[in-house]
Design a protein around this motif. Structure first.
Motif, PDB file in Angstrom:
ATOM      1  N   SER A   1     -45.087  72.171 -40.617  1.00 19.34           N
ATOM      2  CA  SER A   1     -44.160  72.466 -41.712  1.00 19.34           C
ATOM      3  C   SER A   1     -43.098  73.438 -41.237  1.00 19.34           C
ATOM      4  O   SER A   1     -43.363  74.286 -40.394  1.00 19.34           O
ATOM      5  CB  SER A   1     -44.909  73.070 -42.898  1.00 19.34           C
ATOM      6  N   SER A   2     -41.912  73.295 -41.794  1.00 22.09           N
ATOM      7  CA  SER A   2     -40.800  74.195 -41.406  1.00 22.09           C
ATOM      8  C   SER A   2     -41.073  75.614 -41.808  1.00 22.09           C
ATOM      9  O   SER A   2     -41.750  75.911 -42.723  1.00 22.09           O
ATOM     10  CB  SER A   2     -39.509  73.735 -42.064  1.00 22.09           C
TER      11      SER A   2
ATOM     12  N   ASP B   1     -43.093  69.784 -45.408  1.00 20.63           N
ATOM     13  CA  ASP B   1     -41.755  70.334 -45.608  1.00 20.63           C
ATOM     14  C   ASP B   1     -41.013  70.383 -44.276  1.00 20.63           C
ATOM     15  O   ASP B   1     -40.943  71.413 -43.622  1.00 20.63           O
ATOM     16  CB  ASP B   1     -41.865  71.733 -46.227  1.00 20.63           C
ATOM     17  N   ARG B   2     -40.512  69.216 -43.875  1.00 18.69           N
ATOM     18  CA  ARG B   2     -39.745  69.099 -42.642  1.00 18.69           C
ATOM     19  C   ARG B   2     -39.030  67.757 -42.692  1.00 18.69           C
ATOM     20  O   ARG B   2     -39.555  66.782 -43.207  1.00 18.69           O
ATOM     21  CB  ARG B   2     -40.691  69.149 -41.438  1.00 18.69           C
ATOM     22  N   ASP B   3     -37.836  67.696 -42.147  1.00 16.75           N
ATOM     23  CA  ASP B   3     -37.104  66.437 -42.088  1.00 16.75           C
ATOM     24  C   ASP B   3     -37.991  65.364 -41.464  1.00 16.75           C
ATOM     25  O   ASP B   3     -38.613  65.592 -40.413  1.00 16.75           O
ATOM     26  CB  ASP B   3     -35.833  66.616 -41.251  1.00 16.75           C
ATOM     27  N   TRP B   4     -38.078  64.200 -42.094  1.00 14.24           N
ATOM     28  CA  TRP B   4     -39.031  63.186 -41.651  1.00 14.24           C
ATOM     29  C   TRP B   4     -38.756  62.696 -40.234  1.00 14.24           C
ATOM     30  O   TRP B   4     -39.686  62.475 -39.455  1.00 14.24           O
ATOM     31  CB  TRP B   4     -39.092  62.014 -42.632  1.00 14.24           C
ATOM     32  N   GLN B   5     -37.493  62.532 -39.876  1.00 12.39           N
ATOM     33  CA  GLN B   5     -37.178  62.052 -38.530  1.00 12.39           C
ATOM     34  C   GLN B   5     -37.496  63.116 -37.480  1.00 12.39           C
ATOM     35  O   GLN B   5     -38.000  62.797 -36.405  1.00 12.39           O
ATOM     36  CB  GLN B   5     -35.715  61.621 -38.447  1.00 12.39           C
ATOM     37  N   ASP B   6     -37.227  64.369 -37.813  1.00  5.81           N
ATOM     38  CA  ASP B   6     -37.566  65.460 -36.907  1.00  5.81           C
ATOM     39  C   ASP B   6     -39.079  65.524 -36.712  1.00  5.81           C
ATOM     40  O   ASP B   6     -39.568  65.641 -35.584  1.00  5.81           O
ATOM     41  CB  ASP B   6     -37.026  66.785 -37.466  1.00  5.81           C
TER      42      ASP B   6
ATOM     43  N   ALA C   1     -36.211  65.727 -49.217  1.00  5.42           N
ATOM     44  CA  ALA C   1     -35.715  66.423 -48.036  1.00  5.42           C
ATOM     45  C   ALA C   1     -36.811  66.616 -46.999  1.00  5.42           C
ATOM     46  O   ALA C   1     -36.563  67.128 -45.915  1.00  5.42           O
ATOM     47  CB  ALA C   1     -35.145  67.785 -48.441  1.00  5.42           C
ATOM     48  N   GLY C   2     -38.023  66.193 -47.328  1.00 10.92           N
ATOM     49  CA  GLY C   2     -39.164  66.373 -46.435  1.00 10.92           C
ATOM     50  C   GLY C   2     -39.705  65.061 -45.910  1.00 10.92           C
ATOM     51  O   GLY C   2     -39.006  64.050 -45.845  1.00 10.92           O
ATOM     52  N   ALA C   3     -40.977  65.119 -45.545  1.00 12.07           N
ATOM     53  CA  ALA C   3     -41.637  63.961 -44.939  1.00 12.07           C
ATOM     54  C   ALA C   3     -42.958  63.676 -45.638  1.00 12.07           C
ATOM     55  O   ALA C   3     -43.598  64.583 -46.184  1.00 12.07           O
ATOM     56  CB  ALA C   3     -41.895  64.228 -43.460  1.00 12.07           C
TER      57      ALA C   3
ATOM     58  N   GLN D   1     -39.500  59.331 -45.189  1.00 15.24           N
ATOM     59  CA  GLN D   1     -38.767  60.323 -45.970  1.00 15.24           C
ATOM     60  C   GLN D   1     -39.388  60.505 -47.351  1.00 15.24           C
ATOM     61  O   GLN D   1     -39.748  59.544 -48.022  1.00 15.24           O
ATOM     62  CB  GLN D   1     -37.308  59.890 -46.115  1.00 15.24           C
TER      63      GLN D   1
END
Length: 131
Positions: free
Chosen positions: A130-131, A12-17, A92-94, A89
């Motif tokens: 994870s966020s 649960d985190r933006d894939w690029q981040d 909304a996650g990775a 991606q």
């Protein structure tokens, strides 16, 4: 051709981040248990570490826009192992995918043990990032 299994984990985190945080070789020590107890030393175009089966040399793919984190591990025996890894991606996650090849002469039990090890490491990656 070698037997192969691709193991993935959703994070649960933006894939690029996520990719930008974990692509650096030195961060592998924080979640890849085979490197956790080792000193990862940069040596020009590769890194040296002490793995579970002795000293290893690792070449990592350069930072890129596609989430590719492939690396080549050269064992102390001289054997070279290709390790494809991707961050991509998933909504909304990775998704982090790790492809494991069964090396020539590797027993079924050892291959299954290596797959279990990868699953544990990917679970540690998810827990940490994870966020």
């Amino acid at each position: 051709m070698l037997d192969v299994i691709t193991i993935s984990v959703s994070i649960d985190r933006d894939w690029q981040d996520l990719y930008n945080v974990i692509w650096r070789p030195e961060t592998f020590q924080t979640w890849a248990s085979g490197l956790a107890d080792s000193t990862l030393e940069e040596c020009g175009d590769h890194w040296k570490a002490h793995g579970p089966e002795g000293s290893v040399s690792i070449r990592f793919t350069a930072h890129n826009q596609f989430g590719v984190m492939d690396h080549y591990v050269r064992l102390s025996s001289g054997e070279k192992i290709y390790v494809p890894m991707r961050v991509f991606q998933n909504g909304a996650g990775a998704e982090v995918a790790f492809t494991l090849f069964r090396q020539p002469g590797m027993s079924t039990e050892k291959f299954e043990a290596d797959a279990a090890w990868v699953r544990r490491d990917l679970a540690a990656l998810r827990a940490q990032f994870s966020s």
